[in-house]
Design a protein around this motif. Structure first.
Motif, PDB file in Angstrom:
ATOM      1  N   VAL A 265      39.811  11.536   2.616  1.00 29.17           N
ATOM      2  CA  VAL A 265      39.946  12.909   1.796  1.00 29.17           C
ATOM      3  C   VAL A 265      40.281  13.948   2.841  1.00 29.17           C
ATOM      4  CG1 VAL A 265      38.430  14.365   0.577  1.00 29.17           C
ATOM      5  CG2 VAL A 265      38.056  11.819   0.047  1.00 29.17           C
ATOM      6  N   ARG A 266      41.244  14.679   2.492  1.00 30.12           N
ATOM      7  CA  ARG A 266      41.556  15.774   3.424  1.00 30.12           C
ATOM      8  C   ARG A 266      41.241  17.171   3.088  1.00 30.12           C
ATOM      9  NH1 ARG A 266      47.544  13.669   3.185  1.00 30.12           N
ATOM     10  NH2 ARG A 266      46.797  13.352   1.118  1.00 30.12           N
ATOM     11  N   THR A 267      41.220  18.104   3.949  1.00 31.38           N
ATOM     12  CA  THR A 267      40.803  19.373   3.696  1.00 31.38           C
ATOM     13  C   THR A 267      42.035  20.400   3.800  1.00 31.38           C
ATOM     14  OG1 THR A 267      39.921  20.109   5.656  1.00 31.38           O
ATOM     15  CG2 THR A 267      38.373  18.982   3.860  1.00 31.38           C
ATOM     16  N   ILE A 268      41.938  21.695   3.021  1.00 25.77           N
ATOM     17  CA  ILE A 268      43.032  22.503   3.197  1.00 25.77           C
ATOM     18  C   ILE A 268      42.282  23.819   3.388  1.00 25.77           C
ATOM     19  CG2 ILE A 268      44.903  21.273   2.353  1.00 25.77           C
ATOM     20  CD1 ILE A 268      44.713  23.366  -0.019  1.00 25.77           C
ATOM     21  N   ASP A 269      43.015  24.995   3.943  1.00 28.61           N
ATOM     22  CA  ASP A 269      42.282  26.109   4.074  1.00 28.61           C
ATOM     23  C   ASP A 269      43.126  26.902   2.710  1.00 28.61           C
ATOM     24  OD1 ASP A 269      44.969  26.932   4.871  1.00 28.61           O
ATOM     25  OD2 ASP A 269      44.032  26.958   7.026  1.00 28.61           O
ATOM     26  N   ARG A 270      42.452  28.339   2.769  1.00 27.96           N
ATOM     27  CA  ARG A 270      42.869  29.072   1.461  1.00 27.96           C
ATOM     28  C   ARG A 270      44.449  29.591   1.683  1.00 27.96           C
ATOM     29  NH1 ARG A 270      39.885  32.740  -0.734  1.00 27.96           N
ATOM     30  NH2 ARG A 270      42.108  33.403  -2.046  1.00 27.96           N
ATOM     31  N   LEU A 328      40.457  20.632  -5.094  1.00 30.44           N
ATOM     32  CA  LEU A 328      39.118  20.681  -5.562  1.00 30.44           C
ATOM     33  C   LEU A 328      38.329  21.684  -4.682  1.00 30.44           C
ATOM     34  CD1 LEU A 328      38.378  16.959  -6.442  1.00 30.44           C
ATOM     35  CD2 LEU A 328      39.585  18.774  -7.879  1.00 30.44           C
ATOM     36  N   ALA A 329      37.636  22.520  -5.358  1.00 29.61           N
ATOM     37  CA  ALA A 329      36.683  23.400  -4.796  1.00 29.61           C
ATOM     38  C   ALA A 329      35.179  23.511  -5.163  1.00 29.61           C
ATOM     39  CB  ALA A 329      37.381  24.783  -4.793  1.00 29.61           C
ATOM     40  N   ASP A 330      34.355  23.559  -4.180  1.00 22.32           N
ATOM     41  CA  ASP A 330      33.006  23.759  -4.632  1.00 22.32           C
ATOM     42  C   ASP A 330      32.249  24.674  -3.552  1.00 22.32           C
ATOM     43  OD1 ASP A 330      32.395  21.986  -2.582  1.00 22.32           O
ATOM     44  OD2 ASP A 330      31.203  20.548  -4.093  1.00 22.32           O
ATOM     45  N   HIS A 331      31.022  24.846  -3.479  1.00 20.97           N
ATOM     46  CA  HIS A 331      30.675  25.750  -2.469  1.00 20.97           C
ATOM     47  C   HIS A 331      30.021  25.103  -1.178  1.00 20.97           C
ATOM     48  CE1 HIS A 331      27.097  24.281  -5.062  1.00 20.97           C
ATOM     49  NE2 HIS A 331      26.473  24.285  -4.000  1.00 20.97           N
ATOM     50  N   ASP A 332      30.174  23.678  -1.139  1.00 21.78           N
ATOM     51  CA  ASP A 332      29.674  23.064   0.070  1.00 21.78           C
ATOM     52  C   ASP A 332      30.498  21.738   0.498  1.00 21.78           C
ATOM     53  OD1 ASP A 332      28.642  21.164  -1.879  1.00 21.78           O
ATOM     54  OD2 ASP A 332      26.431  21.651  -1.234  1.00 21.78           O
ATOM     55  N   SER A 333      31.508  21.386  -0.465  1.00 16.47           N
ATOM     56  CA  SER A 333      32.386  20.507  -0.231  1.00 16.47           C
ATOM     57  C   SER A 333      31.706  19.039  -0.619  1.00 16.47           C
ATOM     58  CB  SER A 333      33.074  20.370   1.128  1.00 16.47           C
ATOM     59  OG  SER A 333      32.100  19.719   2.189  1.00 16.47           O
ATOM     60  N   ILE A 334      30.712  19.110  -0.972  1.00 10.34           N
ATOM     61  CA  ILE A 334      30.064  17.621  -1.322  1.00 10.34           C
ATOM     62  C   ILE A 334      30.515  17.062  -2.526  1.00 10.34           C
ATOM     63  CG2 ILE A 334      27.894  16.351  -1.765  1.00 10.34           C
ATOM     64  CD1 ILE A 334      26.392  18.671  -0.048  1.00 10.34           C
ATOM     65  N   GLY A 335      30.449  17.775  -3.564  1.00  7.48           N
ATOM     66  CA  GLY A 335      30.682  17.337  -4.992  1.00  7.48           C
ATOM     67  C   GLY A 335      32.363  17.079  -4.880  1.00  7.48           C
ATOM     68  N   ALA A 336      33.066  18.104  -4.419  1.00 10.87           N
ATOM     69  CA  ALA A 336      34.609  18.057  -4.149  1.00 10.87           C
ATOM     70  C   ALA A 336      34.780  16.931  -3.656  1.00 10.87           C
ATOM     71  CB  ALA A 336      35.024  19.408  -3.401  1.00 10.87           C
ATOM     72  N   GLU A 354      38.277  24.043   1.919  1.00 14.11           N
ATOM     73  CA  GLU A 354      37.224  24.287   2.670  1.00 14.11           C
ATOM     74  C   GLU A 354      36.259  25.203   2.173  1.00 14.11           C
ATOM     75  OE1 GLU A 354      39.054  25.791   6.380  1.00 14.11           O
ATOM     76  OE2 GLU A 354      39.951  23.464   6.819  1.00 14.11           O
ATOM     77  N   PRO A 355      35.027  24.879   2.432  1.00 14.35           N
ATOM     78  CA  PRO A 355      34.199  25.688   1.287  1.00 14.35           C
ATOM     79  C   PRO A 355      33.606  27.034   2.362  1.00 14.35           C
ATOM     80  CG  PRO A 355      32.902  23.933   2.612  1.00 14.35           C
ATOM     81  CD  PRO A 355      34.447  23.845   2.860  1.00 14.35           C
ATOM     82  N   ASP A 356      34.578  27.962   2.497  1.00 19.75           N
ATOM     83  CA  ASP A 356      34.151  29.217   3.206  1.00 19.75           C
ATOM     84  C   ASP A 356      34.512  30.493   2.238  1.00 19.75           C
ATOM     85  OD1 ASP A 356      36.782  28.996   3.186  1.00 19.75           O
ATOM     86  OD2 ASP A 356      37.122  29.243   5.434  1.00 19.75           O
ATOM     87  N   TRP A 357      34.616  30.123   1.019  1.00 25.07           N
ATOM     88  CA  TRP A 357      35.148  31.335   0.267  1.00 25.07           C
ATOM     89  C   TRP A 357      34.040  31.785  -0.674  1.00 25.07           C
ATOM     90  CZ3 TRP A 357      34.131  30.317  -4.872  1.00 25.07           C
ATOM     91  CH2 TRP A 357      33.828  28.832  -5.262  1.00 25.07           C
ATOM     92  N   LEU A 358      32.873  31.428  -1.000  1.00 26.75           N
ATOM     93  CA  LEU A 358      31.660  31.874  -1.696  1.00 26.75           C
ATOM     94  C   LEU A 358      31.630  33.170  -1.632  1.00 26.75           C
ATOM     95  CD1 LEU A 358      30.563  30.547  -4.357  1.00 26.75           C
ATOM     96  CD2 LEU A 358      28.862  30.140  -2.984  1.00 26.75           C
TER      97      LEU A 358
END
Length: 421
Positions: A265-270, A328-336, A354-358
């Motif tokens: 599972v990989r992450t991306i930024d805004r 996929l987005a959520d507030h801490d990346s766990i569910g995503a 990346e969960p830095d948007w909330l």
């Protein structure tokens, strides 16, 4: 039909093979018939979208107007009508399946019955591959009487849980399980995950096991199995597994991180998300997998509400364009992360934002109740009268038998493949 381009079953099969090769092919396969007809037999990856719902749903379900769309029916005029409507709405690569689903079957293609079949099939294969353990309704009833150290969590939506639930059960929608369950258990606690039937029980239990919890079992056949065993369900319950504290969240983050590493599972930024969403030659779905309440409290513009457990349970409802990216987005990346790990195994190119948007300014408030209502209204009617107990029991058993038999079709179908991590 003279105004609508047609593709043959052989051409459509080759597109399916391209998707399996991951050669850059995209394909949105739409079945234009009414829900009851669709449920009886359809292509595995077809998304049900009758003409009356095209205007309501197509922008969310097929977000890129340039995506290749093939529309099918069973020989009537529905496919042509939907294809023409899509063209009017700006979809530029739309065709119908020549000869409809019968031509597909005649060419050797499999036809499936039921709804949300890709996800239900996947759930059955997950159970077989991982050996996900289960407990029967009779066994669980005995555990409750004996006072065994256990926690029963219901992985359906809160609305479904409120309607009927297992005694002592608490609501914890599937996408929230890994985030919330750690603080409920100690070394001797057994976690039992249930849903209405089979899929979400299996997927929820295996999500927790994949995240490192060992004493986790699925309730075999869910609330249906409970009723078939002659046991009583509760109604009107609303107890929710709470958000975790700092310790539980740290456990969940570590568990999700291990799953991300194992499944790629990989992450991306805004910034990267913004680039992808503006591309005209590749589809990107952007989904907020938190609970509907969290989504309504504030979400990024353009994100669709798709609670993680429901998204994995009903990929054909949310993700119509195969070959697309899914962010996929959520507030801490766990569910995503947990949802993305399953989507990857189903063949999707899934990423986590990346969960830095909330705390950003400009978040959008409010839900997408209209879209959810439209989706639910398209569901076929119940196959039984719930007031007639014997008819209901027969229908529940028939449903369970149908789902358990899905892997037999998978074994015959050379146009679908799941890969496990």
């Amino acid at each position: 039909m003279a105004d609508v381009r047609a593709v043959t079953a052989a051409e459509l099969m080759e597109r399916h093979r391209g998707l399996l090769r991951r050669d850059g092919t995209e394909l949105a396969l739409v079945d234009a018939r009414e829900p009851t007809e669709f449920t009886r037999r359809h292509l595995l990856y077809a998304a049900n979208l009758p003409l009356s719902h095209v205007g309501l749903e197509v922008a969310a379900r097929i977000p890129r107007p340039g995506a290749p769309v093939v529309v099918c029916d069973d020989g009537g005029d529905e496919a042509a009508a939907v294809a023409l409507e899509l063209t009017v709405l700006g979809y530029t690569d739309t065709a119908v399946l020549d000869g409809g689903i019968d031509a597909w079957a005649a060419a050797g293609g499999e036809l499936y019955s039921g709804i949300n079949v890709p996800s239900k099939l996947f759930g059955e294969l997950v159970e077989g591959h991982f050996g996900t353990p289960h407990v029967t309704a009779e066994e669980l009833s005995g555990w409750l009487v004996d006072g065994r150290d256990l926690v029963v969590v219901d992985s359906r939506t809160r609305r479904e849980f409120n309607r009927m639930s297992i005694p002592t059960g608490r609501s914890c929608p599937g996408g929230e399980l890994v985030r919330r369950v750690h603080e409920l258990v100690d070394d001797g606690t057994t976690v039992v995950v249930n849903c209405a039937g089979r899929t979400r029980s299996i997927m929820g239990a295996q999500s927790l096991r994949s995240a490192g919890l060992e004493r986790v079992v699925a309730l075999k056949d869910g609330t249906m199995g409970w009723e078939l065993a002659g046991l009583q369900l509760e109604h009107g319950c609303d107890e929710l597994v709470p958000e975790p504290g700092v310790g539980g969240r740290q456990q969940a983050l570590a568990a999700a991180g291990a799953v991300a590493e194992r499944c790629g599972v990989r992450t991306i930024d805004r910034d990267q998300l913004g680039v992808w969403l503006t591309e005209s030659d590749r589809t990107t779905y952007f989904m907020d997998v938190r609970t509907p309440g969290d989504y309504a409290a504030g979400h990024l513009a353009g994100a669709l509400c798709a609670p993680g457990g429901q998204l994995v349970q009903a990929t054909d409802e949310y993700l119509v364009t195969r070959g697309a990216r899914v962010v996929l987005a959520d507030h801490d990346s766990i569910g995503a992360t947990m949802s993305a790990s399953w989507l990857i195994q189903m063949g999707w190119d899934a990423w986590v934002l990346e969960p830095d948007w909330l705390d950003e300014p400009g978040l959008v408030t409010g839900g997408n109740d209209d879209a959810e209502a439209a989706r639910r209204s398209r569901q076929p009617p119940l196959p039984h009268d719930p007031e007639d107990a014997e008819v209901a029991r027969a229908a529940m058993q028939a449903y369970l038998d149908w789902e358990v038999a899905l892997p037999d079709q998978y074994a015959r179908d050379d146009l679908v493949e799941f890969q496990f991590c």
